[in-house]
Write a protein that holds these residues in place. Structure first.
Motif, PDB file in Angstrom:
ATOM      1  N   MET A 145       1.017  -1.037  -0.101  1.00 57.03           N
ATOM      2  CA  MET A 145       0.010   0.071   0.066  1.00 57.03           C
ATOM      3  C   MET A 145       0.818   1.089  -0.100  1.00 57.03           C
ATOM      4  SD  MET A 145      -2.841   0.999   2.772  1.00 57.03           S
ATOM      5  CE  MET A 145      -4.119   2.207   2.605  1.00 57.03           C
ATOM      6  N   THR A 146       0.491   2.150  -0.607  1.00 53.02           N
ATOM      7  CA  THR A 146       1.332   3.463  -0.808  1.00 53.02           C
ATOM      8  C   THR A 146       1.140   4.133   0.559  1.00 53.02           C
ATOM      9  OG1 THR A 146      -0.725   4.584  -1.367  1.00 53.02           O
ATOM     10  CG2 THR A 146       0.970   4.292  -3.224  1.00 53.02           C
TER      11      THR A 146
ATOM     12  N   GLN B  23       4.777  -1.382  -5.291  1.00 50.03           N
ATOM     13  CA  GLN B  23       3.367  -1.574  -5.839  1.00 50.03           C
ATOM     14  C   GLN B  23       3.229  -1.165  -7.294  1.00 50.03           C
ATOM     15  OE1 GLN B  23       4.188  -0.250  -3.044  1.00 50.03           O
ATOM     16  NE2 GLN B  23       2.885  -0.762  -1.382  1.00 50.03           N
TER      17      GLN B  23
ATOM     18  N   GLN C 155      -8.835   5.132   2.811  1.00 44.38           N
ATOM     19  CA  GLN C 155      -7.871   4.002   2.571  1.00 44.38           C
ATOM     20  C   GLN C 155      -7.821   3.463   4.162  1.00 44.38           C
ATOM     21  OE1 GLN C 155      -6.967   7.364   2.328  1.00 44.38           O
ATOM     22  NE2 GLN C 155      -5.187   7.702   3.599  1.00 44.38           N
TER      23      GLN C 155
ATOM     24  N   GLN D  20      -9.905   0.274   5.017  1.00 41.65           N
ATOM     25  CA  GLN D  20      -8.995  -0.889   5.305  1.00 41.65           C
ATOM     26  C   GLN D  20      -8.356  -1.268   6.624  1.00 41.65           C
ATOM     27  OE1 GLN D  20      -6.787   0.051   1.719  1.00 41.65           O
ATOM     28  NE2 GLN D  20      -7.363  -1.967   0.658  1.00 41.65           N
TER      29      GLN D  20
ATOM     30  N   THR E 274      -4.213   5.369 -11.121  1.00 44.93           N
ATOM     31  CA  THR E 274      -5.083   5.132  -9.946  1.00 44.93           C
ATOM     32  C   THR E 274      -5.867   3.961  -9.891  1.00 44.93           C
ATOM     33  OG1 THR E 274      -6.796   6.572 -11.473  1.00 44.93           O
ATOM     34  CG2 THR E 274      -5.203   7.879  -9.914  1.00 44.93           C
ATOM     35  N   LYS E 275      -5.904   3.035 -10.995  1.00 45.20           N
ATOM     36  CA  LYS E 275      -6.312   1.682 -10.747  1.00 45.20           C
ATOM     37  C   LYS E 275      -5.678   0.924  -9.813  1.00 45.20           C
ATOM     38  CE  LYS E 275      -9.940   1.937 -14.454  1.00 45.20           C
ATOM     39  NZ  LYS E 275     -10.177   1.148 -15.909  1.00 45.20           N
ATOM     40  N   VAL E 276      -4.468   1.246 -10.057  1.00 45.94           N
ATOM     41  CA  VAL E 276      -3.578   0.393  -9.353  1.00 45.94           C
ATOM     42  C   VAL E 276      -3.777   0.290  -7.929  1.00 45.94           C
ATOM     43  CG1 VAL E 276      -1.041  -0.090  -8.735  1.00 45.94           C
ATOM     44  CG2 VAL E 276      -1.650   0.604 -11.083  1.00 45.94           C
ATOM     45  N   GLU E 277      -3.997   1.651  -7.442  1.00 50.16           N
ATOM     46  CA  GLU E 277      -4.346   1.471  -5.734  1.00 50.16           C
ATOM     47  C   GLU E 277      -5.400   2.494  -5.757  1.00 50.16           C
ATOM     48  OE1 GLU E 277      -2.187   1.720  -1.766  1.00 50.16           O
ATOM     49  OE2 GLU E 277      -1.142   0.598  -3.411  1.00 50.16           O
ATOM     50  N   ASN E 278      -5.901   2.816  -4.414  1.00 50.47           N
ATOM     51  CA  ASN E 278      -7.354   3.684  -4.517  1.00 50.47           C
ATOM     52  C   ASN E 278      -6.741   4.940  -4.268  1.00 50.47           C
ATOM     53  OD1 ASN E 278      -9.925   3.934  -4.286  1.00 50.47           O
ATOM     54  ND2 ASN E 278     -10.037   3.402  -1.900  1.00 50.47           N
TER      55      ASN E 278
ATOM     56  N   ARG F  96     -14.713   5.036  -3.416  1.00 55.91           N
ATOM     57  CA  ARG F  96     -14.147   5.775  -4.604  1.00 55.91           C
ATOM     58  C   ARG F  96     -14.902   6.601  -5.223  1.00 55.91           C
ATOM     59  NH1 ARG F  96     -12.756   1.102  -7.004  1.00 55.91           N
ATOM     60  NH2 ARG F  96     -14.639   1.134  -8.287  1.00 55.91           N
TER      61      ARG F  96
END
Length: 428
Positions: free
Chosen positions: A1-2, A52, A276, A279, A341-345, A373
């Motif tokens: 996660m970023t 990521q 985020q 989660q 932006t689809k790689v992570e939220n 989202r």
């Protein structure tokens, strides 16, 4: 996660390297700008995107080189905690990258020294128009645009349906304004003994909320503009909540992590933060997650929504400025931002990307993250960086918070506290 870049973007500052910077900020870059094969090389630094985004970045660079066969791009990923030191020292040593991923707070320190290319002059009006106007303004200082917007985050309202029901509130209607939030806070405290929410002072949350309520921070000359009716009303809002014990006393000493802990423990009905953290709640407090729902970001009379923005900038020391600007544009164009932006939220800064179904539609049985989202993306047209880049902006935040806390503790009346904050700022 970023990394959690968006819960508290102001938590790190550029310190300790000002002398070094001043000694070496000017001059040509001495790193190699042409490869042995005669290609034009640019170096691109990002902020903690590995691992990521390894595949995404490899593919993106390959696509750029395919369009620009005489170009070569070297990608270097820097840990978040090291970026401020590395970028300042590299500029001072004349070895800065050609393109660098920063945020407005970081980049403005370089912009103050005129160390970044003015993107408002380097790209076309059509390219400028591809970004959300308010997001574009996040990278401006003294009429200079020091970076291109890249990815964005906007806060949402995360709330506990069970506590709403126990308080006799409609669990399908979270508050949308701070005025409504006061009423909700009173009812939740009276019916459940719990607190409704806790914005914190370890970052910009409370100050952003006051801006949303109508407080203007600075005038055109950089002097305090907040000692007026709107500013006093914003101060009074927090003082009254504190005096009525409608917000936890920990607001004076604890940070965002404490708010998350209280929410996870069922002691807080509302968490105003980034998507985020859904989660985080799911992992740490599954029972609370079961009764968690979401709504749009709470705002004030201005209707403004807060946004956190990451950018890409081109140092003026780059000897391949034209190619660097071209790469920055390629990186942040609508197609590549949508894929990124689809790689992570995350959210895009380009209007076209945000109109994709990925950001506009969520099925009836969609997960809470998917719904978050869509809510977050819908806020982009109204979102902006509410604490704009300005010289010594961190000192301003510290001064306002110190005086606000004195007012909360009844050591000063609100009007005296805000007048003192203005006087302290204007005397710097």
């Amino acid at each position: 996660m970023t990394p959690n870049l968006f819960s508290n973007l102001n938590r790190r500052k550029f310190i300790g390297l000002s002398t070094l910077f001043l000694l070496g900020a000017c001059g040509a870059q001495t790193t190699q700008s042409t490869t042995s094969s005669g290609k034009s090389k640019i170096v691109f630094w990002t902020m903690q995107l590995k691992p990521q985004f390894d595949k995404y970045m490899t593919d993106l660079i390959a696509g750029f080189v395919k369009e620009n066969p005489t170009a070569e791009v070297e990608w270097v990923d820097i840990p978040w905690g090291e970026m401020e030191t590395k970028i300042l020292s590299s500029v001072a040593a004349k070895t800065a990258p050609d393109v660098v991923n920063l945020n407005p707070q970081f980049a403005s320190k370089l912009a103050e020294k005129k160390a970044l290319v003015d993107m408002g002059k380097a790209i076309s009006d059509a390219d400028i128009a591809s970004y959300f106007p308010n997001i574009w303004k996040a990278n401006q200082l003294d009429n200079v645009t020091f970076g291109l917007p890249w990815y964005v985050a906007t806060d949402i309202t995360i709330y506990n349906r069970s506590l709403f029901e126990k308080a006799g509130l409609d669990p399908a209607k979270p508050p949308k304004t701070f005025e409504e939030l006061t009423k909700v806070s009173e009812q939740i405290k009276a019916k459940t003994g719990k607190y409704a929410f806790m914005l914190t002072m370890d970052g910009g949350q409370v100050l952003e909320a006051m801006v949303q309520m109508g407080m203007k921070l600075l005038d055109a000359n950089g002097k305090a503009a907040f000692n007026d009716a709107a500013g006093k009303a914003a101060f009074d809002y927090w003082v009254n909540l504190f005096e009525k014990q409608l917000i936890p006393r920990e607001i004076l000493t604890e940070g965002h992590r404490k708010a998350v802990e209280l929410y996870q423990a069922g002691e807080l009905a509302i968490l105003l933060t980034g998507p985020q953290f859904l989660q985080t709640v799911a992992q740490n407090a599954p029972e609370t997650a079961k009764v968690t729902d979401i709504g749009s970001q709470i705002t004030g009379s201005t209707g403004k929504k807060s946004a956190a923005v990451m950018n890409v900038a081109v140092p003026t020391t780059s000897t391949n400025q034209e190619l660097a600007v071209k790469f920055a544009l390629y990186l942040t164009n609508a197609e590549n931002q949508l894929a990124f932006t689809k790689v992570e939220n995350l959210l895009p800064s380009t209007i076209k990307s945000s109109s994709d179904r990925y950001f506009t539609e969520a099925a009836k049985d969609a997960s809470i993250l998917d719904r978050a989202r869509v809510i977050s993306a819908s806020q982009l047209p109204q979102s902006e960086v509410l604490i704009p880049p300005a010289k010594d902006i961190e000192k301003l935040r510290k001064i306002i918070y110190e005086e606000l806390q004195l007012a909360m503790l009844k050591e000063k009346p609100s009007d005296k506290a805000i007048a003192s904050a203005a006087e302290r700022w204007n005397s710097l």
